[in-house]
Write a protein that holds these residues in place. Sequence first.
Motif, PDB file in Angstrom:
ATOM      1  N   ALA A  68       0.793  -1.231   0.000  1.00 43.90           N
ATOM      2  CA  ALA A  68       0.000   0.000   0.000  1.00 43.90           C
ATOM      3  C   ALA A  68       0.822   1.276   0.000  1.00 43.90           C
ATOM      4  CB  ALA A  68      -0.948   0.001   1.196  1.00 43.90           C
ATOM      5  N   THR A  69       2.140   1.178   0.237  1.00 39.62           N
ATOM      6  CA  THR A  69       2.959   2.387   0.336  1.00 39.62           C
ATOM      7  C   THR A  69       4.160   2.420  -0.615  1.00 39.62           C
ATOM      8  OG1 THR A  69       4.236   1.427   2.169  1.00 39.62           O
ATOM      9  CG2 THR A  69       2.302   2.746   2.758  1.00 39.62           C
ATOM     10  N   SER A  70       4.301   1.436  -1.500  1.00 36.64           N
ATOM     11  CA  SER A  70       5.502   1.357  -2.351  1.00 36.64           C
ATOM     12  C   SER A  70       5.490   2.244  -3.588  1.00 36.64           C
ATOM     13  CB  SER A  70       5.744  -0.079  -2.809  1.00 36.64           C
ATOM     14  OG  SER A  70       6.270  -0.828  -1.750  1.00 36.64           O
ATOM     15  N   GLY A  71       4.342   2.680  -4.050  1.00 35.74           N
ATOM     16  CA  GLY A  71       4.271   3.554  -5.217  1.00 35.74           C
ATOM     17  C   GLY A  71       3.715   2.853  -6.440  1.00 35.74           C
ATOM     18  N   PRO A  72       3.257   3.664  -7.412  1.00 43.96           N
ATOM     19  CA  PRO A  72       2.656   3.107  -8.630  1.00 43.96           C
ATOM     20  C   PRO A  72       3.660   2.311  -9.458  1.00 43.96           C
ATOM     21  CG  PRO A  72       2.732   5.528  -8.725  1.00 43.96           C
ATOM     22  CD  PRO A  72       3.263   5.115  -7.395  1.00 43.96           C
ATOM     23  N   GLY A  73       3.214   1.168  -9.953  1.00 43.37           N
ATOM     24  CA  GLY A  73       4.064   0.312 -10.770  1.00 43.37           C
ATOM     25  C   GLY A  73       4.967  -0.598  -9.960  1.00 43.37           C
ATOM     26  N   ALA A  74       5.119  -0.315  -8.656  1.00 41.84           N
ATOM     27  CA  ALA A  74       5.959  -1.136  -7.781  1.00 41.84           C
ATOM     28  C   ALA A  74       5.131  -1.785  -6.677  1.00 41.84           C
ATOM     29  CB  ALA A  74       7.070  -0.291  -7.166  1.00 41.84           C
ATOM     30  N   GLY A  75       4.289  -1.005  -6.012  1.00 35.75           N
ATOM     31  CA  GLY A  75       3.428  -1.537  -4.959  1.00 35.75           C
ATOM     32  C   GLY A  75       2.042  -1.864  -5.459  1.00 35.75           C
ATOM     33  N   TRP A  76       1.636  -1.202  -6.530  1.00 35.61           N
ATOM     34  CA  TRP A  76       0.327  -1.426  -7.130  1.00 35.61           C
ATOM     35  C   TRP A  76       0.397  -1.149  -8.622  1.00 35.61           C
ATOM     36  CZ3 TRP A  76       1.174   2.497  -3.541  1.00 35.61           C
ATOM     37  CH2 TRP A  76       1.150   3.801  -4.023  1.00 35.61           C
ATOM     38  N   ASP A  77      -0.599  -1.654  -9.352  1.00 43.28           N
ATOM     39  CA  ASP A  77      -0.649  -1.484 -10.804  1.00 43.28           C
ATOM     40  C   ASP A  77      -0.859  -0.029 -11.198  1.00 43.28           C
ATOM     41  OD1 ASP A  77      -0.271  -4.143 -11.443  1.00 43.28           O
ATOM     42  OD2 ASP A  77      -2.414  -4.587 -11.516  1.00 43.28           O
ATOM     43  N   PHE A  78      -0.367   0.300 -12.396  1.00 47.92           N
ATOM     44  CA  PHE A  78      -0.461   1.678 -12.873  1.00 47.92           C
ATOM     45  C   PHE A  78      -0.570   1.683 -14.394  1.00 47.92           C
ATOM     46  CE2 PHE A  78       1.577   5.716 -14.171  1.00 47.92           C
ATOM     47  CZ  PHE A  78       0.737   6.597 -13.507  1.00 47.92           C
ATOM     48  N   VAL A  79      -1.422   2.566 -14.903  1.00 46.88           N
ATOM     49  CA  VAL A  79      -1.584   2.766 -16.339  1.00 46.88           C
ATOM     50  C   VAL A  79      -1.186   4.197 -16.667  1.00 46.88           C
ATOM     51  CG1 VAL A  79      -3.264   2.919 -18.222  1.00 46.88           C
ATOM     52  CG2 VAL A  79      -3.394   1.038 -16.598  1.00 46.88           C
ATOM     53  N   GLN A  80      -0.206   4.355 -17.559  1.00 47.95           N
ATOM     54  CA  GLN A  80       0.238   5.684 -18.023  1.00 47.95           C
ATOM     55  C   GLN A  80      -0.349   5.918 -19.411  1.00 47.95           C
ATOM     56  OE1 GLN A  80       2.260   8.212 -16.576  1.00 47.95           O
ATOM     57  NE2 GLN A  80       1.405   9.285 -18.344  1.00 47.95           N
ATOM     58  N   VAL A  81      -1.123   6.995 -19.567  1.00 50.70           N
ATOM     59  CA  VAL A  81      -1.719   7.321 -20.853  1.00 50.70           C
ATOM     60  C   VAL A  81      -1.135   8.655 -21.322  1.00 50.70           C
ATOM     61  CG1 VAL A  81      -3.839   7.668 -22.162  1.00 50.70           C
ATOM     62  CG2 VAL A  81      -3.841   6.140 -20.171  1.00 50.70           C
ATOM     63  N   ASN A  82      -0.344   8.607 -22.377  1.00 48.23           N
ATOM     64  CA  ASN A  82       0.222   9.828 -22.962  1.00 48.23           C
ATOM     65  C   ASN A  82      -0.756  10.300 -24.033  1.00 48.23           C
ATOM     66  OD1 ASN A  82       2.468   9.401 -21.344  1.00 48.23           O
ATOM     67  ND2 ASN A  82       3.467   8.177 -22.906  1.00 48.23           N
ATOM     68  N   GLY A  83      -1.825  10.869 -23.583  1.00 53.67           N
ATOM     69  CA  GLY A  83      -2.954  11.271 -24.411  1.00 53.67           C
ATOM     70  C   GLY A  83      -4.178  11.252 -23.522  1.00 53.67           C
ATOM     71  N   PRO A  84      -5.361  11.317 -24.111  1.00 56.65           N
ATOM     72  CA  PRO A  84      -6.571  11.338 -23.277  1.00 56.65           C
ATOM     73  C   PRO A  84      -6.954   9.956 -22.756  1.00 56.65           C
ATOM     74  CG  PRO A  84      -7.165  11.464 -25.590  1.00 56.65           C
ATOM     75  CD  PRO A  84      -5.659  11.530 -25.528  1.00 56.65           C
ATOM     76  N   LEU A  85      -7.465   9.944 -21.539  1.00 56.33           N
ATOM     77  CA  LEU A  85      -8.111   8.759 -20.982  1.00 56.33           C
ATOM     78  C   LEU A  85      -9.599   9.057 -21.078  1.00 56.33           C
ATOM     79  CD1 LEU A  85      -8.183   6.021 -19.605  1.00 56.33           C
ATOM     80  CD2 LEU A  85      -7.750   7.162 -17.420  1.00 56.33           C
ATOM     81  N   THR A  86     -10.274   8.339 -21.984  1.00 61.57           N
ATOM     82  CA  THR A  86     -11.677   8.604 -22.290  1.00 61.57           C
ATOM     83  C   THR A  86     -12.560   7.551 -21.649  1.00 61.57           C
ATOM     84  OG1 THR A  86     -11.002   9.583 -24.391  1.00 61.57           O
ATOM     85  CG2 THR A  86     -13.324   8.956 -24.174  1.00 61.57           C
ATOM     86  N   PHE A  87     -13.631   8.000 -21.026  1.00 59.33           N
ATOM     87  CA  PHE A  87     -14.587   7.116 -20.376  1.00 59.33           C
ATOM     88  C   PHE A  87     -15.891   7.160 -21.167  1.00 59.33           C
ATOM     89  CE2 PHE A  87     -11.642   8.608 -17.224  1.00 59.33           C
ATOM     90  CZ  PHE A  87     -11.372   7.507 -16.430  1.00 59.33           C
TER      91      PHE A  87
END
Length: 185
Positions: A68-87
């Motif tokens: 819970a405290t290690s950071g994105p991509g290391a402690g939990w999953d992470f998605v990097q979007v170099n552009g819009p994230l559309t819902f």
Amino acid sequence: LGSGVTLSNSIVFGGNGGRLSGHGTFASNVVVGANTVVSPGSSVGSLTFTSGLTLAGGGAYDFEIQNATSGPGAGWDFVQVNGPLTFTATPASPFTLNLISLNSGGSSGNPANFSGNNAYSWSIASATSFIGFNSTAITLSTSGFTAPLNGGAFSLTTSGTNLLLNFTPVPEPSTWILFLAGTGL
């Protein structure tokens, strides 16, 4: 998709959907819709989308948290979007965020440094912009989260360029007594 690998071809999913996982980069715009799952890493990790990402109804994000405290991509999953994230998901046809907890060995279990008595805010995605974000169009599934929540709840918000998964604990009874005493004065 392997680390350091960039897939630039367009991706189209049929009716049976598919799964995007690994540590690489998708260079074309990707739509995660019906029967399709995005799952960063090969356990906890990160995926990058350089031309945008769309989260549509019937799709899912398998979000794993191991620490819970290690950071994105290391402690939990992470998605990097170099552009819009559309819902494009709606409350009638929602997108699902599957919360999955892993122990320190990477198996199903309680994540390190998580307590149901503490508040948390995890950046689970980052994008240059958010289009159409509506938290009521995203279902939060906790069936894969094994750590005791002690009555606390998860929620999604945006802050700047980050999509945040928040955990809010239930206040201790003594906190309520102090609050009620303070409002009575």
